[in-house]
Design an enzyme around this catalytic site. Sequence first.
Site, short mmCIF file in Angstrom:
data_model
loop_
_atom_site.label_atom_id
_atom_site.label_comp_id
_atom_site.label_asym_id
_atom_site.label_seq_id
_atom_site.Cartn_x
_atom_site.Cartn_y
_atom_site.Cartn_z
CB SER A 128 -0.84 0.00 1.07
OG SER A 128 -1.84 -0.94 1.02
CB SER A 160 2.25 -6.26 8.39
OG SER A 160 0.94 -5.78 8.23
CD GLU A 244 -1.89 -10.64 1.94
OE1 GLU A 244 -1.66 -10.36 0.65
OE2 GLU A 244 -2.15 -10.18 3.00
CG ASN A 362 -13.67 -8.35 4.59
OD1 ASN A 362 -12.34 -8.93 4.32
ND2 ASN A 362 -14.36 -8.95 5.63
CD GLU A 363 -15.67 -3.02 2.78
OE1 GLU A 363 -14.46 -3.02 2.83
OE2 GLU A 363 -16.43 -2.96 3.72
#
Lengths: 381, 322
Positions: A128, A160, A244, A362-363
């Site tokens: 990102s 992360s 993933e 999730n969208e």
Amino acid sequence: MDLTLSPADEAFRAEARTWLAAHVPRTPLPSLETGEGFAAHRAWEAELAADRWSVVSWPEVYGGRGADIVRWLVFEEEYYAAGAPGRVGQNGINLLAPTLFDHGTERQRARILPSMATGEVVWAQAWSEPEAGSDLASLTSRAVRTDGGWLLSGQKAWSSRAAFADRAFGLFRSEPGTPRPHQGLTYLMFDLRAPGVTVRPVGRLDGRPAFAEVFLDEVFVPDEDVIGEPGGGWRVAMSTAGNERGLTLRSPGRFLAAADRLVDLWRGRADPSDTALRDRVADAVIGARAYQLFTYAGASRFLDGGTTGPEASLNKVFWSEYDIALHETALDLLGPDGESADTDWSEGYVFSLAGPIYAGTNEIQRDIIAERLLGLPKGRR
Amino acid sequence: MRFLLDAEQRAFADSLDAMLTAADTPSVVRDWSRGDHDGGRALWSRIAKAGVFALAVPEAYEGMGPHPVELAVGFVELGRHAVPGPLVETVAAAALLAELADPLPAGRLLPSLASGEASATLALDGAYALDGDAATTRLALAADGLRLAPGHGPVRASLDPARRLTPLTPGGELLATAPPVAHALVWARLATAAQALGVGLALLDRTVAYVGQRTQFGVPVGSFQAVKHRLADAKIALEFARPLLFGAALTMAPADVAAAKVTACEAAYATARTALQLHGAIGYTAEYDLSLWLAKARALRTAWGTPAQCRAEVLSGGARRW
């Protein structure tokens, strides 16, 4: 149709169980999202690797056991049932390694995988950017050609464990001005301590530096750290995204063990007349079983030569929402103690809240389900 | 470990699907709702010939069973086509009769259930039996044991017009004093779970087709994210109910079957709510065939175990369940 493991698989289960019983730390390690905890988890990776338990599904030559998908699932069931620590190496093991197996060269695999298996090198993802989240292909960090390699510049966000990790992998724009945004991207690996790299830890909801921003200013990366063809990084990265979202990131064993612990908590603490809470505990048990069986069905398709496609999006939405519901139930069961920030349940709760956001929100997953599994027409997001 | 239906099981599903597609089940359902059972009985006989009921009847009684996995495969198709009648009840009755200590009632009643010449209904909690006006064998659990009820009372309307609720007449022949009710309940719940999954799958298919062709604001409504995401959630719920169903059919453990039952029924019901909403006003009409599945999803949710009863069953076992 059957759910019976072969005697050899059962023997593998017994071997894993015996090893874990002898090695899993008696007291939980400090949080993975702290410097101290990160070091302790790195040492645990080395202990796993010493007896070839850190990457059971890899070929033996890289430190694995050549386990098929069923044995991997069995190992994960035993691993989490034993209360073993979270895996600090998971981003590399689950995301980068499958990419290297599919798109890397033999030299890259030999160079990168053994130190990943031991935890000597811990990898972070760098996908990102501040202006490229769900719309990842709009990323603007650049890779500019130079003698013998590339110069990386730009900013990566929400990386992360980059606060503590050693190296990172991600996508960079190597050909500006292509007709479509997902063209002209290159998949590169880089050292988080290389000249020109600045890592700024970012506290997650509870303040722990679980992720970081990564600033790159003409960071040199040799050609040997490009995976796949320059300009062809999107396809390479999407195969990682498939892993993933699919079978590899969250194993059923993790949720089966968590549901078991929840039932224990419920039996020890709950008011038997509170049937609303009882129903939620039952749903946690049912959900763990559903996820296990769904995964066994997927594994069966793998064994018959299938692959993971858009079905992986069903899986991702399910486990990420399940994980939050399970931890919410645990905190409610704990009553006033549910507020404490120093329990496994609270740590798991904070971690779970990120699940519906990372690895493709999730969208985005629901769009994939609707368009690619149900065949609904594309529209504006 | 191969947790997938095999080629033979898939072929069984496909052949039932083809037969039921050709049978125009919606008109059969509407006749059945009015108490006209002719079309339903003819369909029953074809379903029996395909072997569905024989899967619940042991070979000793002229059946082919017990084969719970294949039975679940069959009941998914029956649900998908909204087939009316005491389907689950016939299976539960067969499971109950096959396990009675005295083999005589089974020898007398089971062969005709397997062949489809007879159908059965069953009242275990004393209230209503499904389709007691159509079933030829009516079993009732009375205070003193399992009785062959001599008849039925007036039909009471169900939220699903195709489900005709009938009290059974007290008395009748005493078949057994201690029937294995829990065993029958496991079979009833498994078949209901399968039927509900089929109902949910049909509702999803019909709604996906509808929103793909229904145009508003110049585009198919299925291109809107709010619509897509509801359907995605329905797909997720159904696809995670499916492995629970077949996992339960493999073990036939009461907790596994209860988990499958509550999950499949809740998935089907949630899909029904989504189907109604996304069809809009046309879906809210009795004359539109969607209503046949909408009504059944609601009825199956509480049939043979409420959500709360099933969840309690899941937690009733010992320490580690799976």
